[in-house]
Design an enzyme around this catalytic site. Structure first.
Site, mmCIF file in Angstrom:
data_model
loop_
_atom_site.group_PDB
_atom_site.id
_atom_site.type_symbol
_atom_site.label_atom_id
_atom_site.label_comp_id
_atom_site.label_asym_id
_atom_site.label_seq_id
_atom_site.Cartn_x
_atom_site.Cartn_y
_atom_site.Cartn_z
ATOM 1 N N ASP A 191 0.832 -1.200 0.000
ATOM 2 C CA ASP A 191 0.000 0.000 0.000
ATOM 3 C C ASP A 191 0.874 1.261 0.000
ATOM 4 O O ASP A 191 1.901 1.320 0.693
ATOM 5 C CB ASP A 191 -0.856 -0.033 1.277
ATOM 6 C CG ASP A 191 -1.912 1.043 1.307
ATOM 7 O OD1 ASP A 191 -2.721 1.097 0.370
ATOM 8 O OD2 ASP A 191 -1.934 1.834 2.273
ATOM 9 N N GLU B 98 1.868 -0.289 -4.945
ATOM 10 C CA GLU B 98 0.883 0.698 -5.399
ATOM 11 C C GLU B 98 1.661 1.995 -5.611
ATOM 12 O O GLU B 98 2.054 2.650 -4.659
ATOM 13 C CB GLU B 98 -0.198 0.897 -4.334
ATOM 14 C CG GLU B 98 -1.273 1.868 -4.770
ATOM 15 C CD GLU B 98 -2.068 2.481 -3.606
ATOM 16 O OE1 GLU B 98 -3.197 2.906 -3.826
ATOM 17 O OE2 GLU B 98 -1.535 2.562 -2.476
HETATM 18 C C1 NOJ Z 1 -4.426 3.104 -0.738
HETATM 19 C C2 NOJ Z 1 -5.541 2.112 -0.615
HETATM 20 O O1 NOJ Z 1 -5.789 1.526 -1.854
HETATM 21 C C3 NOJ Z 1 -6.725 2.880 -0.082
HETATM 22 O O2 NOJ Z 1 -7.902 2.131 -0.114
HETATM 23 C C4 NOJ Z 1 -6.410 3.313 1.315
HETATM 24 O O3 NOJ Z 1 -7.474 4.093 1.812
HETATM 25 C C5 NOJ Z 1 -5.125 4.138 1.342
HETATM 26 N N1 NOJ Z 1 -4.081 3.541 0.570
HETATM 27 C C6 NOJ Z 1 -4.644 4.302 2.754
HETATM 28 O O4 NOJ Z 1 -4.094 3.108 3.231
#
Ligand code: NOJ
Length: 645
Positions: free
Chosen positions: A207, A266
């Site tokens: 993440d 990500e």
């Molecule tokens: C990215 C995630 O995909 C999202 O859903 C989340 O709210 C944020 N990061 C914070 O962790």
């Protein structure tokens, strides 16, 4: 580039709250996922990615982790994860999980200890605490805003009862950012990685992989578009700081002890060179490239997204990744315009994506063509709704649970009608059960496309070659084999040169001078098609067409979807949406709207959803094929197909 299981894998993102509820509390769980593994296997899934299932107060649906080495009871506890992993492995599917290294939950024991401790203590050093600015420190330390809305800083009350320091949270106030300059932070992450990898997890989606490191001095940001969720600003001091690469190198050094495991970041970074740095051979194995997801339904935009994604991956000799949807963005049918046009475009884009080399990620419900759901205010759960002072509705619209079966909500998702987000009545037509029965469904479309992707060698190649296409069209050949074509414009267009010629050469069958989809079918599956035509007795008004032999009329019923399965060999077939009318004059010019709808892997070439119109001069070898749509779809865009010449 090293090739391994994930190099061409189809990842399926399971949002555990919304996939299947096994215990009747209205929230999906891991045993629920286990009950649906056969469905995923039949879809052609290679690996599952689970959104966070670790222990969490669920302020951000699990992205606020209070214990990173256990599973939340809401999802069934750690034994449920073991059951899921074992069952998936038995079916030959991998299981990957979300890992959240940028922040913890405010309920994490570390943060609770930090709150209880004083400024400057070791406990506070694990997070980003700072004194405020202005008299008495009443203002936040800098002007950063939270991605979810409002300031990125929250002030704490110190042990003496007075307002004290501020802590940083790029997301919700319940998600304090960790201080990655503190070695304890990495040591703990290493423990977490090894804990799950030893337990049989096959990798992680990391993440906010472009977060974690913060710039020295925490300089102010430009507050333009600041509250756009995961906006496209490459020059944002909150993200993509140089120090992040050292963190990824250290993470990778742990993965190197588990050579079959994959780390997928990500990475909301758009500059190709900057992006490529995340997927160097000592950092992440894969990085989510979001360009295709962000592209408008526009041939130039789509091509640009593909070229840039390929370039960024190639710069680091890495595998490209493709995704059109996830739990943070509007679902494709809605994003591309809604209604039948949105659906047609979503299918077109799915086929673009599935034709591309590299790893593909699909999000649960994408294969059903689920649109966003308009939820009433009181149903909204995303913290974005509250933090933005009810100005942004957040992401719940794309997180509504999957409809499995039956005619009323919650469509087999749960035994409880009070589900965490309500399913709309209209989804009765979109259930898995209904779509499995319908060869024209989006699910059937995905299954065919994925089967083709898995079964044909060119899709495990690494090359795409752009072919000439008309404006608004997009045509590319995949690793010397299949050709993908898309009409993203509002008008029909003539197919590129080579295509018409190729189909002419093989069309029509000896003695035939006909036109239309019947010929096209023969083109693709000549032997089978003849057999088929001869055997087909079926005549059903709306689905009939006429074929001509040497200018004399002979009536034959052409393929229907059902008959396309004839002896398991007939691979292409035509469905006439309108009753075909054909001029019997030899040499006359005809045009018909048609659907060429199916292909299989048994040596056949066509796939899915193209509406073609052919104009043929009988007796002459002049065939012009238009990419067209006028069968129920107001605009021609969204036409697409995959064909082998
Ligand atoms: C990215 C995630 O995909 C999202 O859903 C989340 O709210 C944020 N990061 C914070 O962790």
């Amino acid at each position: 580039m090293t090739t391994t299981w994930w190099s061409h894998a189809l990842f399926y993102q399971v949002y555990p709250r919304s996939f299947r509820d096994s215990d009747g509390d209205g929230v999906g769980d891991l045993d629920g996922v286990t009950t649906k593994l056969d469905y995923l296997k039949a879809l052609g899934v290679d690996a599952i990615w689970l959104n966070p299932v670790m222990v969490s107060p669920m302020a951000d649906n699990g992205y606020d982790v209070a214990d990173p080495r256990d599973v939340d009871p809401l999802f069934g506890g750690i034994e449920a994860l073991d059951r899921l992993t074992d069952a998936a492995h038995r079916l030959g599917m991998k299981v990957t999980m979300d890992l959240v290294p940028n922040h913890t939950s405010s309920q994490h024991p570390w943060f609770q200890a930090a709150l209880a401790a004083s400024p400057g203590s070791d406990q506070r050093e694990r997070y980003i605490f700072r004194d405020g600015s202005g008299p008495g420190g009443i203002h936040p330390p800098n002007n950063w805003v939270s991605i979810f809305g409002g300031p990125a800083w929250t002030r704490v009350v110190e042990a003496d009862g007075n307002p004290g320091q501020w802590y940083l949270h790029l997301f919700d106030a319940e998600q304090p950012d960790l201080n990655w300059e503190n070695p304890e932070v990495f040591d703990d992450l290493e423990k977490t990685l090894r804990f799950w990898l030893e337990r049989g997890i096959d990798g992680f989606r990391i993440d906010v992989a472009h977060g974690m490191a913060k710039p020295p001095g925490l300089p102010d940001m430009e507050v333009i578009r600041a509250e756009v969720l995961l906006a496209d600003m490459d020059d944002d001091p909150r993200f993509n700081n140089e120090g992040v690469h050292e963190i990824h190198r250290r993470i990778r050094s742990v993965f190197n002890d588990y050579p079959d495991a994959v780390a997928i970041g990500e990475v909301w970074v758009y500059d190709n060179e900057q992006f490529s740095r995340y997927v160097r051979d000592d950092e992440l194995h894969l990085g989510f490239n979001f360009r295709l997801l962000r592209a408008k339904f526009d041939a130039v935009d789509i091509r640009g997204a593909i070229e840039n994604s390929m370039t960024a991956a190639a710069m680091a000799d890495a595998v490209p990744t493709w995704t059109l949807a996830n739990h943070d963005v509007d679902r494709e049918p809605t994003r591309y315009g809604g209604g039948p046009v949105g659906q047609a475009r979503a299918r077109a884009m799915a086929l673009v994506m599935l034709a591309l080399p590299g790893a593909v990620f699909i999000y649960n419900g994408e294969e059903l063509g689920l649109p966003n759901v308009e939820l009433p205010d009181e149903a909204l759960r995303d913290p974005v709704w509250e933090r933005s002072g009810h100005t942004r509705r957040g992401r719940d619209a794309c997180r509504v649970p999957v409809p499995w079966e039956g005619d009323t909500p919650p469509f087999g998702f749960s035994d409880n009608t009070d589900t965490w987000l309500p399913l709309p009545r209209e989804w009765a037509e979109l259930t898995v059960e209904k779509q499995l029965d319908d060869p024209d469904s989006t699910l059937a479309f995905y299954r065919r496309a994925i089967e083709l992707r898995h079964s044909r060698p060119e899709f495990s190649g690494a090359v795409i070659e752009w072919l000439e296409s008309p404006a608004d069209g997009l045509t590319f050949r995949v690793s010397g084999g299949a050709v993908y074509a898309l009409n993203a414009g509002a008008r029909s267009m003539v197919l590129p040169e080579g295509w018409s010629t190729a189909s002419c050469r093989r069309t029509p069958p000896p003695g035939w001078c006909s036109t239309s989809a019947s010929v096209r079918v023969c083109t693709q599956t000549r032997r089978q098609s003849r057999t088929f035509s001869a055997r087909s007795q079926r005549h059903d008004g709306a689905h009939s067409a006429r074929a001509y032999r040497r200018g004399e009329e002979q009536t034959r019923t052409l393929a229907t979807a059902r008959l396309a399965q004839h002896q398991g060999r007939v691979a292409a077939t035509a469905v006439h949406r309108t009753k075909a009318r054909v001029d019997a004059q030899p040499g006359g010019q005809r045009a018909h709207p048609h659907d060429l709808i199916r292909g299989d892997s048994a040596g056949v070439q066509l796939l899915c959803g193209v509406r073609l119109r052919q104009e043929t001069h009988c007796g002459q070898r002049e065939h012009t094929t238009h990419w067209d749509a006028d069968a129920g779809i107001p605009r021609a865009d969204g036409n697409h197909f995959l064909i082998q010449q």
